[in-house]
Structures are given as structure tokens and as C-alpha cells.
Write a protein that holds these residues in place. Structure first.
Motif, mmCIF file in Angstrom:
data_model
loop_
_atom_site.group_PDB
_atom_site.id
_atom_site.type_symbol
_atom_site.label_atom_id
_atom_site.label_comp_id
_atom_site.label_asym_id
_atom_site.label_seq_id
_atom_site.Cartn_x
_atom_site.Cartn_y
_atom_site.Cartn_z
ATOM 1 N N ASN A 37 -19.304 18.415 15.383
ATOM 2 C CA ASN A 37 -18.049 18.355 14.671
ATOM 3 C C ASN A 37 -18.133 18.645 13.214
ATOM 4 O O ASN A 37 -19.150 18.209 12.798
ATOM 5 N N ASN A 38 -17.117 19.218 12.517
ATOM 6 C CA ASN A 38 -16.963 19.146 11.342
ATOM 7 C C ASN A 38 -18.188 19.962 10.434
ATOM 8 O O ASN A 38 -18.770 19.481 9.346
ATOM 9 N N CYS A 39 -18.656 20.997 10.955
ATOM 10 C CA CYS A 39 -19.817 21.649 10.240
ATOM 11 C C CYS A 39 -19.328 22.836 9.637
ATOM 12 O O CYS A 39 -18.072 23.391 9.873
ATOM 13 N N ASN A 40 -20.033 23.178 8.499
ATOM 14 C CA ASN A 40 -19.657 24.677 7.850
ATOM 15 C C ASN A 40 -20.969 25.575 8.013
ATOM 16 O O ASN A 40 -22.055 25.279 7.254
ATOM 17 N N ILE A 41 -20.920 26.601 8.916
ATOM 18 C CA ILE A 41 -21.849 27.553 9.147
ATOM 19 C C ILE A 41 -21.569 28.644 8.590
ATOM 20 O O ILE A 41 -20.518 29.430 8.803
ATOM 21 N N CYS A 42 -22.209 28.943 7.276
ATOM 22 C CA CYS A 42 -21.863 29.892 6.305
ATOM 23 C C CYS A 42 -22.089 31.330 6.942
ATOM 24 O O CYS A 42 -22.788 31.321 7.713
ATOM 25 N N ALA A 43 -21.663 32.464 6.030
ATOM 26 C CA ALA A 43 -22.003 33.750 6.548
ATOM 27 C C ALA A 43 -23.523 34.104 6.842
ATOM 28 O O ALA A 43 -24.331 33.435 6.101
ATOM 29 N N ASN A 44 -23.763 35.185 7.508
ATOM 30 C CA ASN A 44 -25.275 35.535 8.101
ATOM 31 C C ASN A 44 -26.097 34.518 8.262
ATOM 32 O O ASN A 44 -27.394 34.423 8.045
ATOM 33 N N VAL A 45 -25.710 33.620 9.237
ATOM 34 C CA VAL A 45 -26.531 32.592 9.742
ATOM 35 C C VAL A 45 -26.768 33.030 11.263
ATOM 36 O O VAL A 45 -25.812 33.540 12.095
ATOM 37 N N LEU A 46 -27.856 32.763 11.802
ATOM 38 C CA LEU A 46 -28.390 32.890 13.266
ATOM 39 C C LEU A 46 -28.866 31.802 13.602
ATOM 40 O O LEU A 46 -29.573 30.872 13.071
ATOM 41 N N VAL A 47 -28.280 31.285 14.858
ATOM 42 C CA VAL A 47 -28.534 30.139 15.508
ATOM 43 C C VAL A 47 -28.946 30.457 16.894
ATOM 44 O O VAL A 47 -28.141 30.937 17.626
ATOM 45 N N GLU A 48 -30.178 30.237 17.273
ATOM 46 C CA GLU A 48 -30.900 30.684 18.633
ATOM 47 C C GLU A 48 -30.544 29.467 19.716
ATOM 48 O O GLU A 48 -29.668 28.505 19.251
ATOM 49 N N ASN A 49 -30.551 29.876 20.935
ATOM 50 C CA ASN A 49 -30.588 28.809 22.002
ATOM 51 C C ASN A 49 -30.701 27.583 21.984
ATOM 52 O O ASN A 49 -29.810 26.545 22.264
ATOM 53 N N GLU A 50 -32.017 27.414 21.515
ATOM 54 C CA GLU A 50 -32.676 25.768 21.771
ATOM 55 C C GLU A 50 -32.598 25.315 20.167
ATOM 56 O O GLU A 50 -33.533 24.403 19.586
ATOM 57 N N VAL A 51 -31.153 25.123 19.776
ATOM 58 C CA VAL A 51 -30.998 24.544 18.483
ATOM 59 C C VAL A 51 -29.782 23.585 18.783
ATOM 60 O O VAL A 51 -29.092 23.726 19.186
ATOM 61 N N THR A 52 -30.253 22.497 18.057
ATOM 62 C CA THR A 52 -28.887 21.502 17.863
ATOM 63 C C THR A 52 -28.805 21.280 16.479
ATOM 64 O O THR A 52 -29.540 20.873 15.675
ATOM 65 N N VAL A 53 -27.432 21.245 16.090
ATOM 66 C CA VAL A 53 -26.904 20.932 14.822
ATOM 67 C C VAL A 53 -25.845 19.534 14.786
ATOM 68 O O VAL A 53 -25.062 19.811 15.793
ATOM 69 N N GLY A 54 -26.067 18.493 14.350
ATOM 70 C CA GLY A 54 -25.348 17.509 14.447
ATOM 71 C C GLY A 54 -23.957 17.536 13.625
ATOM 72 O O GLY A 54 -23.612 18.588 13.124
ATOM 73 N N ASP A 55 -23.278 16.691 13.703
ATOM 74 C CA ASP A 55 -21.695 16.493 13.059
ATOM 75 C C ASP A 55 -22.254 16.496 11.709
ATOM 76 O O ASP A 55 -23.135 16.047 10.659
ATOM 77 N N ASN A 56 -20.974 16.991 10.866
ATOM 78 C CA ASN A 56 -21.085 17.140 9.362
ATOM 79 C C ASN A 56 -22.137 18.040 8.603
ATOM 80 O O ASN A 56 -22.503 17.500 7.553
ATOM 81 N N CYS A 57 -22.670 18.800 9.282
ATOM 82 C CA CYS A 57 -23.767 19.733 8.738
ATOM 83 C C CYS A 57 -23.388 20.670 7.771
ATOM 84 O O CYS A 57 -22.332 21.432 8.313
#
Length: 163
Positions: free
Chosen positions: A25-45
């Protein structure tokens, strides 16, 4: 695009989010980012532009990843090697990684640690420590509130802090 994206998360232009990625929740993923399958990003990142989060990378809550940070996940990379050993990397709660840093596969970056811009992190980083350089070395400490301390745990005014 993943269906595992939390409420209030913004994903900007030209991002590739694989279907099994988990973004809090409440993350900011900026332009030109790649996130593969086995990735976890927590809250407020915050993940700034140009970052690739390869399989095996976990960001806990409140992590900040600066622009063009490079993560790795294979200690012996070879082209077309589909049997490589996935090496996991963990960035713990509240840690910040400066722009253009490189993080070696298998490293754990501790809670509230700060990695300076352009650093090459090849070893685990303890909580509340400040690291920079190539290779990155500990240069001080940082409080959970973001006060940078020298190696004697003193701030710029000379006051000693407990961590």
C-alpha cells in the motif's frame, strides 16, 4: 501487470510489473521500473526511476530506493543459463539506498541503514549504519529519525546518540 498491488500505490509510465509481483500500500513506483515475479515490496516504499527489482529481491516497509539502483540475483551469471541459483536480497524496514548504487545478490541491508549514492554493496549492512564507497564501507551511523552520526555516534554538533 500484477493483481497484487496495494491501495494508494502509484505506478508511473513505462513500468513493467510481472504478474506475481507483490507491491504494498501507498508505494510510489516511478517511471521505467521493472519488477519481476518473485519480488515483494512492502508498504510506503519509494522506488525511483530506472530501478530493476529482479526475482529474489524483498523490500520491507518504508524502504527508499534511489534512481538507477542496480540489484543482482545471480552470483555466477551466464547467458541463457536457466538453471542458475537464485540468490535472495533483503532490504529491511526504513532503509534507504542512494542513486546509482549496486547491491550484490544475497546481501541484507539492515533496518534504517543508509547507503550513499554510487556505492557498491558487497556485504551485509547492519541496522542504523551509514555506508558508502566502492566497495561500500561503514562510515558512521544513522538514527531511525535520520540523524547522521560519525563512528563515535556523535552528530555534527558533537552530541552523542544512542541507537
Amino acid at each position: 501487470m500484477s493483481s497484487h498491488i496495494g491501495d494508494g500505490t502509484n505506478i508511473w509510465q513505462f513500468c513493467v510489473i510481472f504478474p506475481q509481483a507483490v507491491i504494498g500500500n501507498n508505494c510510489n513506483i516511478c517511471a521505467n521500473v521493472l519488477v519481476e515475479n518473485e519480488v515483494t515490496v512492502g508498504d510506503n516504499c519509494t522506488v525511483k526511476s530506472g530501478v530493476q527489482l529482479w526475482d529474489g529481491v524483498t523490500l520491507e516497509d518504508n524502504v527508499c530506493v534511489g534512481p538507477n539502483v542496480t540489484f543482482t540475483n545471480d552470483l555466477v551469471p551466464r547467458s541463457k543459463n536457466f538453471d542458475y541459483v537464485l540468490t535472495r536480497t533483503l532490504v529491511k524496514k526504513g532503509a534507504s539506498i542512494g542513486a546509482n548504487s549496486t547491491i550484490k545478490a544475497g546481501v541484507v541491508i539492515g533496518e534504517y541503514a543508509l547507503i550513499g549514492a554510487g556505492s557498491v554493496v558487497t556485504h551485509n549492512v547492519p541496522a542504523n549504519t551509514l555506508w558508502y564507497g566502492n566497495p561500500a564501507r561503514q562510515k558512521g551511523f544513522i538514527t531511525s529519525d535520520g540523524i547522521i552520526l560519525d563512528m563515535d555516534k556523535k552528530d555534527k554538533s558533537g552530541k552523542t546518540h544512542e541507537i
